[in-house]
Enzyme design. Structure first.
Site, short mmCIF file in Angstrom:
data_model
loop_
_atom_site.label_atom_id
_atom_site.label_comp_id
_atom_site.label_asym_id
_atom_site.label_seq_id
_atom_site.Cartn_x
_atom_site.Cartn_y
_atom_site.Cartn_z
N ASP A 36 21.26 -12.89 35.29
CA ASP A 36 22.03 -14.11 35.01
C ASP A 36 23.46 -13.95 35.53
OD1 ASP A 36 23.01 -16.47 34.04
OD2 ASP A 36 22.25 -16.21 32.02
N ASP A 37 23.90 -14.88 36.37
CA ASP A 37 25.29 -14.90 36.85
C ASP A 37 25.67 -13.65 37.63
OD1 ASP A 37 25.27 -17.22 35.37
OD2 ASP A 37 26.97 -16.73 34.11
N CYS A 76 22.41 -22.29 35.28
CA CYS A 76 21.19 -21.68 34.71
C CYS A 76 19.96 -22.58 34.65
CB CYS A 76 21.49 -21.20 33.30
SG CYS A 76 22.75 -19.94 33.22
N ARG A 80 16.47 -22.06 36.84
CA ARG A 80 15.26 -21.49 36.23
C ARG A 80 14.06 -22.41 36.42
NH1 ARG A 80 17.36 -17.33 32.79
NH2 ARG A 80 19.44 -17.24 33.69
N LYS A 133 15.95 -14.61 28.69
CA LYS A 133 16.56 -15.94 28.51
C LYS A 133 15.68 -17.03 29.10
CE LYS A 133 20.56 -18.48 30.29
NZ LYS A 133 21.93 -18.33 30.78
N HIS A 135 15.92 -21.05 28.47
CA HIS A 135 16.86 -22.11 28.86
C HIS A 135 16.22 -23.32 29.52
CE1 HIS A 135 21.44 -22.66 29.64
NE2 HIS A 135 20.93 -23.48 28.75
N SER A 158 21.59 -19.86 26.72
CA SER A 158 22.70 -18.96 27.05
C SER A 158 23.26 -18.31 25.79
CB SER A 158 23.81 -19.72 27.78
OG SER A 158 23.36 -20.10 29.05
N HIS A 242 25.68 -12.82 31.82
CA HIS A 242 26.33 -14.06 31.40
C HIS A 242 27.31 -13.74 30.27
CE1 HIS A 242 26.68 -18.09 29.62
NE2 HIS A 242 26.09 -18.58 30.70
N ASP A 293 20.06 -15.99 38.93
CA ASP A 293 19.89 -17.45 38.82
C ASP A 293 20.99 -18.25 39.51
OD1 ASP A 293 21.91 -16.81 36.98
OD2 ASP A 293 21.30 -18.36 35.56
N ASN A 294 22.18 -17.65 39.65
CA ASN A 294 23.29 -18.34 40.33
C ASN A 294 24.37 -17.30 40.61
OD1 ASN A 294 23.47 -19.56 37.15
ND2 ASN A 294 25.23 -18.40 37.87
N LYS A 308 29.77 -19.06 40.88
CA LYS A 308 28.87 -19.88 40.06
C LYS A 308 29.36 -21.33 39.95
CE LYS A 308 27.36 -20.19 35.25
NZ LYS A 308 27.21 -19.46 33.99
MG MG Z 1 23.37 -18.33 35.11
#
Ligand code: MG
Length: 502
Positions: A36-37, A76, A80, A133, A135, A158, A242, A293-294, A308
């Protein structure tokens, strides 16, 4: 042993310039690790000078680095949804105009009728688990267990969010911080205090975030060991890195920067997963994919532009490594354009899975993964409507808007933006997207603008709403904890820097 060509035969085929076309009638295991991130520049094997990522570096040496691998959105939830459905987030209903990601008080989630990778694989005999996660909706019918995952363990959104009092509490829930079950049932909520789920129930509140990476890893390995004798799909979307960042004791204070500690713990986790696969004797029948994811929120998306939330490459182009001994050629870099939407058709193709009947945007990238000579990206145009929109085509990146007008407040704008009405960058000669070449390439710019316009028209015609997540009658409100309360005086209480809520 299940399946696959032996390493020796594979080596001979590679030497002869003949990568295997398909692993017919076989069912390899699939592991997708979705950080994540995490930014493009956050790994040693993607050039970070200080963060130690020996396990991902080894994975890249034994497998394949992807340097032009995109996600479906720069935040996010829609990212996803794109990975799991093979469909762009506008089409699958998971790109909201009002909110960019789901919150505990969101009223919708991923449509149950969307076909996820898990559903696709389960239909052909796979054991399926999601650990981490989610989401994509935290109430029935939007939880992972309604989307093809037989098992779920993790935080449903998150880690800077809060608990929805409508969530079902397990009989043996562990409640921390002096709270009681009655407090939760009455509607207690607090930012950064999130529930930990097993299946469809909350088993811990607030989740001890320091140990999440470690516990996700343990759960994942338990699943691998329990299901190693049948084909399995493990989706491991980490909560880290994240905000708010957290690490276990073994990683705390290792580097002097919490973000680096957290990345090093994710790298440790990758090493544990690959170690478990090797130890189980299933390395030659297991494809492992690592990506994020980003772009970076706190870490580094360098040398790409922005981070992001942006559709410049720093927001949507991810450090990606694929590993499958004997099937994916070792130590190679794939520079062709591909994306997370391609995983569903590619994995389905590898195991004889049936593609969903509704339109998907992803395309089979096995020729690229297997190193077939001359293989090219299947995407003539990779188009994202996210934010103000973008098109990637070959080495070109096009933006149908003027530089400095991204609409993203947090994005650092150049001192002297280009006067051109649109932007065009050569991502090979200019990886940081600094020199706008739109004015000197009128024909190309027109063609990319036409591709963007056609895409938007088509997808708008075929977009769908998010699924409704009905709440129990009389359930306490899930609104964010700060709502309805008296605003603090900023002079008396200097506001802390807020965690990114997506
Ligand atoms: Mg993210």
């Amino acid at each position: 042993m299940k399946r696959t060509l032996s390493l020796a035969i594979f080596s001979l085929l590679i030497a002869a310039g003949l990568a295997p076309s398909r692993v017919n009638a076989e069912k390899p295991n699939f592991v997708v690790i979705f950080c994540d991130d995490l930014g493009y520049g956050d790994l040693g094997c993607f050039g970070h000078p200080s963060i130690r990522t020996p396990h991902l570096d080894r994975m890249a040496v034994e497998g394949q680095r992807w340097t032009n691998f995109y996600v479906g959105a720069s935040v996010c939830t829609p990212s996803r949804a794109a990975l799991l459905t093979g469909r762009l987030p506008v089409r699958n209903g998971m790109m909201s105009a009002r909110r960019r990601v789901l919150f505990p008080d969101s009223k919708g989630g991923l449509q149950k009728s969307e076909v996820t990778i898990a559903e696709c694989l389960k239909a052909v005999g796979y054991a399926t688990a999601a650990v981490g996660k989610w989401h994509l909706g935290h109430l029935p019918p939007c939880l992972p267990t309604y989307q093809g995952f037989e098992y779920y363990y993790g935080v449903p959104y998150s880690n800077d969010m809060w608990i929805d009092p409508a969530n079902k509490l397990a009989d043996d829930i562990v409640i921390r911080s002096g709270l009681t079950r009655a407090d939760l049932e009455k509607g207690h909520k607090k930012r950064n205090w999130v529930p930990l789920f097993r299946g469809e129930e909350v088993i811990e509140y607030p989740a001890d975030q320091n140990t999440l990476t470690k516990r996700y890893t343990e759960e994942a390995i338990r699943f691998i060991n329990a299901d190693k004798d049948k084909p399995f799909f493990l989706y491991l979307p980490h909560t880290m890195v994240h905000l708010p960042l957290a690490v276990s004791k073994a990683f705390a204070g290792r580097t002097g920067r919490l973000i680096w500690d957290a990345i090093e713990e994710v790298d440790w986790s990758v090493g544990e997963i690959l170690g478990a696969v090797r130890k189980a004797g299933i390395a030659d029948e297991t494809l492992v994919i690592f990506t994020s994811d980003n772009g970076a929120a706190v870490g580094s998306s360098l040398p790409l532009r922005a981070k992001k939330g942006s559709v410049y490459d720093g927001g949507i182009r991810e450090p990606t490594v694929m590993w499958w001994p004997g099937q994916i050629p070792a130590g190679k870099t794939c520079r062709e354009v591909a994306a997370t939407i391609d995983l569903l058709p590619t994995l389905a193709g590898l195991c004889g899975g049936k593609l969903p009947e509704r339109k998907i945007d992803g395309l089979d990238i096995w020729p690229l993964m297997s190193g077939r000579a001359g293989a090219k990206s299947p995407h003539e145009f990779y188009v994202l409507m996210h934010g103000p929109g973008t098109v990637r085509s070959g080495k070109w990146k096009f933006y149908p808007w003027k530089e400095g007008r991204s609409g993203r407040r947090r994005e650092k704008q150049p001192a002297n933006p280009s006067p051109e009405p649109v932007q065009l960058y050569d991502t090979v000669a200019d990886i940081g997207e600094k020199n706008n070449l739109a004015g000197a390439n009128a024909d190309l710019t027109r063609r990319l603008q036409a591709a963007y316009t056609a895409h938007v028209e088509e997808i708008k015609k075929n977009r769908r709403p998010t699924a409704a997540m009905p709440r129990k009658k009389n359930a306490s409100s899930a609104q964010r904890p700060s709502q309805g309360k008296k605003k603090p005086n900023p002079k008396k209480n200097p506001k802390k820097k807020n965690a990114a809520a997506n």
